[in-house]
Structure formats: structure tokens, C-alpha cells
Design an enzyme around this catalytic site. Structure first.
Site, PDB file in Angstrom:
ATOM      1  N   PRO A   1       0.794  -1.237   0.000  1.00  0.00           N
ATOM      2  CG  PRO A   1       0.195  -0.801   2.238  1.00  0.00           C
ATOM      3  CD  PRO A   1       0.982  -1.762   1.357  1.00  0.00           C
ATOM      4  CD  GLU A   2       4.835  -0.303   0.549  1.00  0.00           C
ATOM      5  OE1 GLU A   2       5.434  -1.062   1.339  1.00  0.00           O
ATOM      6  OE2 GLU A   2       4.004  -0.711  -0.280  1.00  0.00           O
ATOM      7  CB  VAL A   3       1.373   4.135  -4.391  1.00  0.00           C
ATOM      8  CG1 VAL A   3       0.662   5.262  -5.137  1.00  0.00           C
ATOM      9  CG2 VAL A   3       2.647   3.747  -5.137  1.00  0.00           C
TER      10      VAL A   3
ATOM     11  N   GLY B   1       1.660   7.312   0.576  1.00  0.00           N
ATOM     12  CA  GLY B   1       2.638   8.351   0.295  1.00  0.00           C
ATOM     13  C   GLY B   1       4.033   8.000   0.777  1.00  0.00           C
ATOM     14  CB  VAL B   2       5.418   5.249   2.536  1.00  0.00           C
ATOM     15  CG1 VAL B   2       6.774   4.761   3.044  1.00  0.00           C
ATOM     16  CG2 VAL B   2       4.625   5.909   3.656  1.00  0.00           C
TER      17      VAL B   2
END
Length: 227
Positions: free
Chosen positions: A132-134, A137-138
Site C-alpha cells: 500500500p505504499e503509494v 505516500g511512502v
């Protein structure tokens, strides 16, 4: 409670356990001892070991990085968090024994990357995965991009990272990421059987084959390319 523990069974098997069950084994700090890096280095020093299991306490394997670590007042620079995670991956790469990730519950973000650092991965069929990084915002760090490209394939890695959609154990198995998918109630028995099979092999040729495969994979897709 220690963040990570390590135990030994006989002369040939070690088990590294992530010990933060309440936050689904999210990682508070990659390098804070006793952490996964120290446990991996400890297992690597036991060169006679044939197999090292990596598991999470409780309901989940790992939900990745504790997002509170990214808050401005957490006191830990993002650069240190990123580098700390990369050194964990390198420590697992350096274990001469065959490493096996035992997956259940949530395997999310850095948890997927950590599992990718193991040689074999066995999962309960109700395990769910996500990158889920996108959405958060990571950036994907810890060498995650090249590791997942080589374990999942470039097309699927691209889709999963860009869309952030969750995926199932069966999809991960079809992509070649998982060695086996097991009914939840049979996971412990399946892990024990796999570990016993590995422990019965001659240690030196087993480690030599692992090393040769790792060198070939690294030559094709260097993990350091995606710090």
C-alpha cells in the site's frame, strides 16, 4: 517483550519470531536490538544450521513498518529507517542456512519485502498480501522493488505496487512467490514437515546450492538497485 526472539531446535533448526502481535508485528525500528537484523546475524553465526524459520507471533506475519515511525516527532530520521530496513534484508541474505518465511494473516508492505528475503515461503491459504505504499505516500524501500520484481515478475509487481490492491495467497502461489499454500489448521504441520525434509539433507551441499542460486539471481536483478 523483545521485538524479535530466536530459538533453536536441535543442531539444525533455528526460528526467528517477530514479537509484536498487538500491532500485527509491525516493525517499530529495524535496527533497535533485539531486532530482526541481530537475530539474522545470530543465526548466520550458527553455520551448522540447515534451516532458519521466520514467523510472526499471533495472528499475522508482519504488517510492515509501524507508520508512526514516519511522523515528524518520532525522533528517527527517515533516512535511518530506510537504511535500517536495508541492513535487515542484507542480514537475511547472509544467512548460510535455507531460510523459510512462515506466512499467515497480514503480510503488508515491508512484511512482503521481508518475506521476499527468504529462500522459501509457505503460507496459510487465508493469508492476505498488500503493497500500500503509494496510497500511504511512502516510497517502497529496503531493496523492495528489485526483490519483488525477481520473485513476482515485473508485470505483476508493477500492477500491485501502482494499484495497491490486496492479493491472495493463491495468486501469490500462481505467480511463483510462494512455495506452498496450506489450509490454516495444517500450517504448523506443513512447516514442520518442510523443515524436517531440509534438515535431513547434507548441510554443505545444501548451503552451496543456495549460495549458487542466490549469486545467479543477484546477477540478474541486483537487490541493491532499489535502495
Amino acid at each position: 517483550m523483545d521485538e524479535v526472539s530466536i530459538s533453536y531446535r536441535g543442531d539444525f533448526q533455528a526460528t526467528i519470531t517477530i514479537e509484536r502481535p498487538d500491532p500485527l508485528n509491525s516493525r517499530a525500528s529495524p535496527n533497535r536490538p533485539p531486532g530482526p537484523r541481530a537475530a539474522a546475524e545470530g543465526a548466520a553465526r550458527r553455520t551448522a544450521r540447515t534451516v532458519v524459520l521466520l514467523e510472526g507471533r499471533g495472528r499475522a506475519f508482519s504488517s510492515g513498518l509501524d507508520l508512526r515511525m514516519l511522523e515528524l516527532d518520532c525522533g528517527v530520521p527517515v533516512r535511518e529507517i530506510v537504511r535500517g530496513g536495508q541492513t535487515v534484508m542484507e542480514a537475511f541474505d547472509a544467512i548460510p542456512a535455507v531460510t523459510v518465511a512462515v506466512l499467515k494473516g497480514a503480510v503488508v508492505g515491508g512484511g512482503v519485502v521481508l518475506a521476499s528475503a527468504c529462500d522459501l515461503r509457505i503460507a496459510a491459504e487465508d493469508t492476505y498480501f498488500a503493497l500500500p505504499e503509494v496510497d500511504l505516500g511512502v516510497p517502497v524501500r529496503w531493496g523492495g522493488v528489485p526483490r519483488l520484481v525477481r520473485e513476482l515478475g515485473p508485470s505483476l509487481t508493477r500492477e500491485l505496487m501502482l494499484t495497491c490492491r490486496p492479493f491472495t495467497a493463491h495468486e501469490a502461489k500462481e505467480a511463483g512467490f510462494l512455495t506452498k499454500v496450506i489450509p490454516p489448521g495444517e500450517l504448523d504441520d506443513a512447516v514442520r514437515e518442510l523443515a524436517n525434509t531440509l534438515c535431513e539433507k547434507p548441510g554443505q551441499p545444501l548451503r552451496a546450492v543456495k549460495r549458487s542460486i542466490a549469486e545467479a539471481v543477484e546477477a540478474m536483478t541486483p537487490a541493491r538497485a532499489g535502495l
